[in-house]
Design a protein around this motif. Structure first.
Motif, short mmCIF file in Angstrom:
data_model
loop_
_atom_site.label_atom_id
_atom_site.label_comp_id
_atom_site.label_asym_id
_atom_site.label_seq_id
_atom_site.Cartn_x
_atom_site.Cartn_y
_atom_site.Cartn_z
N VAL A 20 0.83 -1.24 -0.11
CA VAL A 20 -0.03 0.22 -0.06
C VAL A 20 0.90 1.28 -0.08
CG1 VAL A 20 -1.35 1.27 1.38
CG2 VAL A 20 -2.17 -1.10 0.95
N VAL A 21 1.78 1.15 0.79
CA VAL A 21 2.74 2.47 0.85
C VAL A 21 3.65 2.34 -0.24
CG1 VAL A 21 4.92 3.28 1.87
CG2 VAL A 21 3.01 2.32 3.30
N ALA A 22 3.90 1.50 -0.96
CA ALA A 22 4.50 1.92 -2.35
C ALA A 22 3.59 2.19 -3.36
CB ALA A 22 5.04 0.30 -2.86
N TYR A 23 2.60 1.68 -3.22
CA TYR A 23 1.36 2.34 -4.25
C TYR A 23 0.84 3.88 -3.96
CZ TYR A 23 -3.70 2.46 -6.02
OH TYR A 23 -4.57 2.86 -6.45
N ALA A 24 0.44 4.13 -2.80
CA ALA A 24 -0.05 5.18 -2.29
C ALA A 24 0.91 6.56 -2.82
CB ALA A 24 -0.68 5.28 -1.04
N PRO A 25 0.54 7.65 -3.29
CA PRO A 25 1.32 8.89 -3.43
C PRO A 25 1.60 9.41 -2.17
CG PRO A 25 -1.01 9.20 -4.43
CD PRO A 25 -1.01 8.02 -3.84
N LEU A 26 2.90 9.95 -1.92
CA LEU A 26 3.32 10.47 -0.66
C LEU A 26 2.47 11.56 -0.25
CD1 LEU A 26 5.59 10.14 1.57
CD2 LEU A 26 6.96 11.81 0.27
N GLU A 27 1.79 12.34 -1.14
CA GLU A 27 0.87 13.36 -0.93
C GLU A 27 -0.30 13.00 -0.27
OE1 GLU A 27 2.71 12.99 -3.65
OE2 GLU A 27 4.01 14.55 -3.41
N LYS A 28 -0.78 11.65 0.00
CA LYS A 28 -1.69 11.22 0.52
C LYS A 28 -1.58 10.25 1.73
CE LYS A 28 -5.21 12.08 -0.84
NZ LYS A 28 -5.95 13.62 -0.61
N ILE A 29 -0.29 10.34 2.29
CA ILE A 29 0.07 9.72 3.36
C ILE A 29 0.40 10.49 4.69
CG2 ILE A 29 2.08 8.32 4.53
CD1 ILE A 29 2.39 6.58 1.78
N LEU A 30 -0.12 10.26 5.88
CA LEU A 30 -0.09 10.83 7.21
C LEU A 30 1.06 9.78 8.00
CD1 LEU A 30 -3.11 12.33 8.14
CD2 LEU A 30 -1.47 13.37 6.56
N LEU A 31 1.98 10.58 8.77
CA LEU A 31 2.70 9.51 9.84
C LEU A 31 1.90 9.52 11.10
CD1 LEU A 31 6.32 10.83 9.62
CD2 LEU A 31 5.43 8.74 8.33
N GLU A 32 1.71 8.43 11.66
CA GLU A 32 1.15 8.21 12.97
C GLU A 32 1.98 7.12 13.80
OE1 GLU A 32 -2.80 6.62 11.64
OE2 GLU A 32 -2.19 5.37 12.82
N THR A 33 1.48 7.23 15.20
CA THR A 33 2.17 6.26 16.06
C THR A 33 0.71 5.40 16.62
OG1 THR A 33 1.96 7.52 18.03
CG2 THR A 33 4.19 7.46 16.68
N ASP A 34 -0.15 6.07 16.94
CA ASP A 34 -1.37 5.44 17.62
C ASP A 34 -1.04 5.13 19.10
OD1 ASP A 34 -3.90 4.79 18.07
OD2 ASP A 34 -3.75 2.83 17.09
N CYS A 35 -0.06 5.84 19.61
CA CYS A 35 0.87 5.42 20.78
C CYS A 35 -0.22 5.85 21.95
CB CYS A 35 2.15 6.32 20.84
SG CYS A 35 1.87 7.92 21.28
N PRO A 36 -0.17 5.01 23.10
CA PRO A 36 0.84 3.98 23.39
C PRO A 36 0.76 2.73 22.60
CG PRO A 36 -0.95 3.89 25.04
CD PRO A 36 -1.35 4.78 23.87
N TYR A 37 0.11 2.36 21.58
CA TYR A 37 -0.07 1.23 21.02
C TYR A 37 0.90 0.86 19.79
CZ TYR A 37 -4.27 1.40 23.77
OH TYR A 37 -5.08 1.80 24.76
N LEU A 38 1.16 -0.16 19.27
CA LEU A 38 1.62 -0.26 17.83
C LEU A 38 3.28 0.16 17.71
CD1 LEU A 38 -1.37 0.18 15.64
CD2 LEU A 38 -0.42 -1.90 16.30
N ALA A 39 4.02 -0.05 18.80
CA ALA A 39 5.48 0.43 18.61
C ALA A 39 6.07 -0.38 17.53
CB ALA A 39 6.50 0.02 19.95
N PRO A 40 6.89 0.69 16.65
CA PRO A 40 7.62 -0.10 15.48
C PRO A 40 8.74 -0.91 16.00
CG PRO A 40 8.28 2.25 15.82
CD PRO A 40 7.05 2.00 16.72
N THR A 41 9.21 -1.74 15.18
CA THR A 41 10.30 -2.52 15.19
C THR A 41 11.48 -1.64 15.42
OG1 THR A 41 9.31 -4.10 13.70
CG2 THR A 41 11.76 -4.39 14.17
#
Ligand code: NI
Length: 255
Positions: free
Chosen positions: A189-210
């Motif tokens: 999905v990230v490869a496909y979607a234009p960067l202009e339509k992506i937002l960065l988020e954490t949903d913290c305190p959940y879903l910590a990245p590797t």
């Protein structure tokens, strides 16, 4: 600087060091944070946070899993919160079929009502949708979401669903899951979607990245998510930060 589009800093997991952690955001490159309401109580907490911290803005809304608490009286209160100058979105709202409760009809009813609330208050929407892609899309179409604006946060569906969401003019919220080795669909999905339509988020305190998976998450881990997006899209890290920052400011009408 980084724009954090989805956090829950009122969560009790931040009780011990909330003040200290939030005070360190600027020096760590985090410019703005959207604290997202997920119930009546957390919307109330969000209003407190936005009063206290200039760089925190808020969203008012009730998460599908908490919609059983809504009635006409408290819904009127929720709508009033949208008048606050720093409440910049309605959310998080939507459908969550991972859990059996509350009944799907209750979830749908309050998803529609909160979409109406966003329309009436002219605010963008933050959508939570889990194992409910078809019903989410159906209600978004029925409620004419293409005439509104918003983001499907923590996007977890296929490229085909992403295309439908993008066609309605909505953004995709990308968080820690994209760094998980087995998250093939989201990487696509990230490869496909234009960067202009992506937002960065954490949903913290959940879903910590590797490599922090399973631990408490915070906006300080957003660079790990941005790095992964840069790697997938074969672009510079700085471009990811700059463009996603601009996207969020545009959506939430900040600056
Ligand atoms: Ni959330």
């Amino acid at each position: 600087m980084i724009f954090e589009s989805h956090a829950h800093y009122d969560d009790e997991k931040f009780n011990e060091d909330r003040e200290e952690l939030l005070s360190s955001m600027k020096e760590n490159g985090i410019e703005y944070i959207i604290n997202v309401g997920a119930s009546l109580e957390t919307t109330r907490n969000t209003v407190e946070l936005i009063k206290k911290y200039p760089f925190i803005y808020g969203a008012a809304g009730v998460h599908p899993s908490d919609t059983a608490e809504l009635n006409e009286e408290n819904f009127a209160w929720l709508k009033e919160q949208c008048n606050h100058a720093k409440i910049v979105a309605v959310g998080e709202i939507g459908l969550d079929y991972y859990w059996d409760e509350p009944d799907r009809e209750i979830q749908k009813k309050w998803f529609r009502r909160q979409l109406e609330m966003a329309k009436e208050t002219n605010l963008p929407i933050i959508i939570h949708s889990r194992e409910a892609a078809k019903d989410t899309l159906d209600i978004m179409k029925e409620m004419e979401c293409s005439k509104m604006s918003g983001v499907v946060h923590c996007f977890s569906y296929s490229k085909e669903i992403a295309r439908e969401i993008l066609d309605m003019g909505f953004y995709l919220g990308i968080g820690g899951v994209v760094t998980f080795q087995n998250a093939k669909a989201i990487k696509e999905v990230v490869a496909y979607a234009p960067l202009e339509k992506i937002l960065l988020e954490t949903d913290c305190p959940y879903l910590a990245p590797t490599p922090h998976r399973g631990k408490r998450n915070s906006s300080l881990y957003l660079p790990l998510i941005a790095e992964e997006i840069a790697k997938i899209k074969e672009i510079e890290y700085d471009e990811v930060i700059r463009v996603t920052n601009k996207n969020a400011k545009k959506l939430f009408c900040i600056e």
